[in-house]
Enzyme design. Structure first.
Site, short mmCIF file in Angstrom:
data_model
loop_
_atom_site.label_atom_id
_atom_site.label_comp_id
_atom_site.label_asym_id
_atom_site.label_seq_id
_atom_site.Cartn_x
_atom_site.Cartn_y
_atom_site.Cartn_z
N HIS A 59 0.87 -1.23 -0.44
CA HIS A 59 0.38 0.25 0.24
C HIS A 59 0.96 0.93 0.10
O HIS A 59 0.11 2.11 0.61
CB HIS A 59 -0.96 -0.13 1.08
CG HIS A 59 -1.89 -1.04 1.36
ND1 HIS A 59 -1.48 -2.42 1.74
CD2 HIS A 59 -3.17 -1.30 1.19
CE1 HIS A 59 -2.34 -3.16 1.49
NE2 HIS A 59 -3.93 -2.25 0.92
N HIS A 191 -14.55 -3.15 -2.82
CA HIS A 191 -14.53 -2.16 -2.21
C HIS A 191 -14.16 -0.81 -2.83
O HIS A 191 -13.03 -1.16 -3.87
CB HIS A 191 -14.46 -2.07 -0.68
CG HIS A 191 -12.67 -2.45 -0.65
ND1 HIS A 191 -11.62 -3.69 -1.58
CD2 HIS A 191 -11.08 -2.13 -0.07
CE1 HIS A 191 -10.89 -3.98 -0.67
NE2 HIS A 191 -10.33 -2.81 -0.31
N GLU A 238 -7.92 -6.01 -5.36
CA GLU A 238 -7.31 -6.45 -4.50
C GLU A 238 -8.00 -8.58 -4.23
O GLU A 238 -7.01 -9.24 -3.43
CB GLU A 238 -7.57 -5.87 -2.75
CG GLU A 238 -6.48 -4.96 -2.49
CD GLU A 238 -6.76 -4.71 -0.78
OE1 GLU A 238 -7.61 -4.74 0.02
OE2 GLU A 238 -6.66 -3.40 -0.67
#
Ligand code: FE
Length: 256
Positions: A59, A191, A238
């Site tokens: 990240h 998401h 992801e």
């Protein structure tokens, strides 16, 4: 030869680390999430993995937008964690398993995956939180972290990611070792955290993907990276970690 004993998939949002640090496992908001893990730990007590191959996405802690490998394999003796700015504790280093790392790297390059090899690699919550959820105390396993780009276009397709996972599974099966190896896919389903679609989720697609893992594991490979972002959101990509994880099991051996 080593034994691939099965796989576990989990999300890794940083807030989980905050909840663990504040002992909120029984808090009404968090309890349904944490209650999912005791049965998994029971299975682990029987399955007794020695080594974990952990598919994750960085990240911005280790790789940033100026240098972004599509696939990167850790080959370090240990993996340092660091302050990511989320307010979650910095944990002790994660122990590596270099022999398997290099066997995986050699196998992947032989199969024409041009991976980046990392003899140093910082790992963030995508690596530390699954390990903490599965082993709340000291980490009893050695880890081979494999990082898949989900941040910077162009993104890998599901087909390529599944093939990567299958090659990693073949590497595990052909590793000259008596170790028991678990595969973890660390990444959320649909998401999106930012932009016009912030808050986007797609439960119907998530369930289709989850069910396909049992009934038709290559169903997901029809989708390009762009199509997955469209369906699942900019962070939902992801789910490629789950694709790689399932690909590893397709190489044969026992799955759970
Ligand atoms: Fe994430």
């Amino acid at each position: 030869m080593a034994k691939l004993i099965g796989s576990i998939g989990t999300s890794h949002i940083p807030a989980i680390g905050g909840a663990i640090a504040k002992s909120l496992q029984q808090d009404p908001y968090w309890k349904p999430f944490f209650d999912g893990f005791p049965p998994v730990r029971d299975w682990l007590a029987t399955a007794r993995p020695d080594v974990v191959v952990l598919f994750h996405n960085d990240h911005g802690l280790n790789f940033f937008l100026d240098k972004m490998p599509t696939f990167a394999v850790g080959a370090a003796p240990q993996y340092q964690t660091a302050d990511e700015g989320w307010g979650i504790p910095t944990l002790p280093p994660v122990p590596g398993q270099q022999d398997l790392s290099w066997h995986v790297i050699n196998t992947l390059v032989e199969q024409e995956f041009d991976v980046v090899t990392c003899q140093e690699m910082l790992v963030d919550h995508a690596v530390t939180l699954p390990l903490k959820l599965l082993w709340p105390g000291d980490c009893p396993v050695q880890v081979v972290p494999i990082c898949i780009n989900t941040v910077q276009m162009p993104l890998p397709s599901a087909r390529r990611t599944y093939a990567l996972g299958r090659a990693v599974g073949e590497a595990i099966h052909s590793w000259d070792s008596d170790k028991r190896v678990l595969v973890i896919g660390s990444g959320g389903l649909s998401h999106q955290l930012d932009g016009e679609r912030a808050g986007h989720s797609n439960k119907e697609f998530d369930l289709q993907f989850r069910n396909s893992m049992l009934s038709n594991s290559e169903w997901i490979t029809q989708f390009s990276g762009h199509e997955l972002v469209d369906k699942t959101g900019t962070q939902g990509i992801e789910l490629l970690m789950g694709v790689a994880m399932r690909g590893a099991l397709s190489a044969g051996g026992t799955s759970s």
